[in-house]
Design an enzyme around this catalytic site. Sequence first.
Site, PDB file in Angstrom:
ATOM      1  N   CYS A  32      -6.163 -15.343  14.590  1.00 19.25           N
ATOM      2  CA  CYS A  32      -7.119 -16.386  14.844  1.00 19.25           C
ATOM      3  C   CYS A  32      -8.528 -15.639  14.933  1.00 19.25           C
ATOM      4  CB  CYS A  32      -6.966 -17.082  16.093  1.00 19.25           C
ATOM      5  SG  CYS A  32      -7.082 -16.515  17.807  1.00 19.25           S
ATOM      6  N   ASN A  35      -8.730 -13.939  19.260  1.00 16.19           N
ATOM      7  CA  ASN A  35      -7.310 -13.565  19.897  1.00 16.19           C
ATOM      8  C   ASN A  35      -7.414 -13.766  21.160  1.00 16.19           C
ATOM      9  OD1 ASN A  35      -5.853 -10.185  20.145  1.00 16.19           O
ATOM     10  ND2 ASN A  35      -4.892 -12.190  19.474  1.00 16.19           N
ATOM     11  N   CYS A  37      -7.174 -17.538  22.184  1.00 18.05           N
ATOM     12  CA  CYS A  37      -6.536 -18.663  22.287  1.00 18.05           C
ATOM     13  C   CYS A  37      -5.415 -19.184  21.378  1.00 18.05           C
ATOM     14  CB  CYS A  37      -7.811 -19.708  21.992  1.00 18.05           C
ATOM     15  SG  CYS A  37      -8.968 -19.857  23.101  1.00 18.05           S
ATOM     16  N   ARG A  38      -5.448 -19.211  20.170  1.00 17.79           N
ATOM     17  CA  ARG A  38      -4.480 -19.683  19.077  1.00 17.79           C
ATOM     18  C   ARG A  38      -3.290 -18.291  18.914  1.00 17.79           C
ATOM     19  NH1 ARG A  38      -8.265 -22.029  14.561  1.00 17.79           N
ATOM     20  NH2 ARG A  38      -9.540 -20.045  15.492  1.00 17.79           N
ATOM     21  N   SER A  39      -4.115 -17.468  18.568  1.00 25.22           N
ATOM     22  CA  SER A  39      -3.170 -16.275  18.160  1.00 25.22           C
ATOM     23  C   SER A  39      -2.255 -15.754  19.099  1.00 25.22           C
ATOM     24  CB  SER A  39      -3.840 -15.272  17.271  1.00 25.22           C
ATOM     25  OG  SER A  39      -4.577 -14.580  17.933  1.00 25.22           O
ATOM     26  N   ASP A 151      -9.156 -25.041  16.681  1.00 24.52           N
ATOM     27  CA  ASP A 151      -9.641 -24.010  17.642  1.00 24.52           C
ATOM     28  C   ASP A 151     -10.043 -24.912  18.834  1.00 24.52           C
ATOM     29  OD1 ASP A 151     -10.760 -22.095  19.285  1.00 24.52           O
ATOM     30  OD2 ASP A 151     -12.146 -21.272  17.558  1.00 24.52           O
TER      31      ASP A 151
END
Length: 195
Positions: A32, A35, A37-39, A151
């Site tokens: 993401c 690195n 939040c999402r990934s 995001d």
Amino acid sequence: KLFIKYVEKAQFCVRIAPSTRSFMYKKILFVCLGNICRSPLAEAIFKKQLEIRGIQDQYTVDSCGISNQHIGDRPDPRTIRNARHHDVEIIHIGRQLIPSDFNNFDLILTMDRSNFQNATEVSARASGKKGDLKMMRSFDPESLGTQDVPDPWYGNEEGFEEIFQILSRTCESLIDFLEKQQQTEVKKARIPTSL
């Protein structure tokens, strides 16, 4: 003639070995922007689902970011809190995507189109054999054509719950795909028992 058949059989083994390795995704990298939040959440969910299936030892899993802004940082507290609410523990320190990642991972999955474009540029600086670069939601059975994992950084807790649900079902679908792929490749690699 019998000897020739044994030689042909051995040559068949050599031919199929590289293709078996090249088409089986065993090293997975989630990407993401930062690195945090999402990934890292995708990484943690994926690992948890592998553990539930008892196949965690068959895969190498990591995550990273396009940006260098959060190198060495822990994930966003809201991400950690949301994951724990679902009994998922995130253990990760932020790092940046580098060219060698494309040599070390079989499948690199980006969270949105901007990540994909930036990752493509990083990939161009890698040499040798490279892993496949794909969009994370290409494995989402409910994407309805939507390519991006939103995001949640600028949103509230509901946004973090939304991405958890997206990533949870997508990781499940991804593992189904990977396991089916492995079964297919194993079948292809089987050597006839009769000469």
